[in-house]
Scaffold this active site. Structure first.
Site: not given
Length: 270
Positions: A142, A155
């Site tokens: 990501s 995350y």
């Protein structure tokens, strides 16, 4: 274009995973679909068999659970029906908010899925592929791994790990005909994105899964170790990597650090 005869896709029950499965089936690849949702996997498998006549196997597994993860590792190492493309897509954003207010047990589960499962499946895949001198791995990371946005510490850290792992392993195995790609999209229209619905997790233009999948497969074919789909996110990652931190905070997520601190303080009296 490199032809992959059989691909294993994790997190295939929806979102990017299902989009990868549909595109690969359209290109003639056989598929091993992995996710926890057996009903959704069976529905997708029937769709792909009917539309493309491709061979599809369903493997129900929770990759955060050791026994399930070991079963998928064994499938990747199987020599008689080899997998020559792994798409490590399964992952979870988890709770959005201050790190100190999170539940440690939940974060450990998320870490096993976002980090440990990616590491072990990549390890199983590249070992078998390197022996055959052919194969590819797409690890869905990501842009968050570069952006360090307040409210998303675990995350972002997990995705930074995935990106770093992928780049390094790529450099180790590319001479043996194996390519490893860290795919680093920004906001993408998936079930996770729709369920969150938070300003802090829409980092810019929301891309469709099909766009991200096409970008990923082109980047893998070109032998790139990292790819960030879309010019907007390329620019944001460039700023995050090279501009002063204070300027990045002001330009990309103004006030989010203060808001996260306020939420943490409120949690003390909740």
């Amino acid at each position: 274009m490199r032809q992959h005869r059989r691909a294993l896709v994790t997190g295939a029950s929806g979102g990017l995973g299902a989009a990868f499965a549909r595109e690969l089936a359209a290109r003639g690849a056989g598929l091993v679909l992995v996710a926890r949702d057996e009903e959704a996997l069976d529905d997708l498998a029937r769709e792909l068999r009917k539309r493309h006549g491709t061979e599809v196997t369903v493997l129900v597994a929770d990759l955060a659970e050791p026994d399930d993860l070991a079963r998928v590792e064994r499938r990747l190492s199987q020599a008689d029906e080899p997998v020559d493309l792994l798409v490590n897509n399964a992952g979870v954003i988890g709770q959005v908010g201050p790190f100190a207010a999170r539940d440690a047990g939940t974060e450990e589960y998320n870490l096993r899925l976002n980090v440990l499962a990616v590491l072990r499946l990549t390890h199983a895949a590249v070992g078998a592929m390197a022996r055959r001198r052919h194969g590819g791995v797409i690890n869905v990371s990501s842009a968050m791994g570069y952006l360090h946005i307040p409210g998303g510490a675990p995350y972002a850290a997990a995705k930074a790990f995935v990106t770093s792992l992928s780049q390094t392993v790529h450099s180790e195995v590319r001479a043996l005909g194996v390519h490893v790609l860290a795919l680093c999209p920004g906001s993408t229209r998936t079930n996770l994105h729709r369920s969150r619905g938070r300003r802090g997790w829409t980092l810019g233009r929301v891309r469709e899964p099909e766009f991200v999948v096409h970008e990923a497969l082109k980047a893998l074919e070109a032998g790139r170790p990292v790819h960030i789909p879309g010019g907007e996110y390329k620019l944001k990652v460039f700023l995050a990597r090279h501009a002063p931190r204070r300027l990045v905070n002001r330009l990309l997520y103004p006030g989010w650090d203060v808001e996260t601190s306020r939420r943490l303080a409120e949690s003390f009296t909740a």
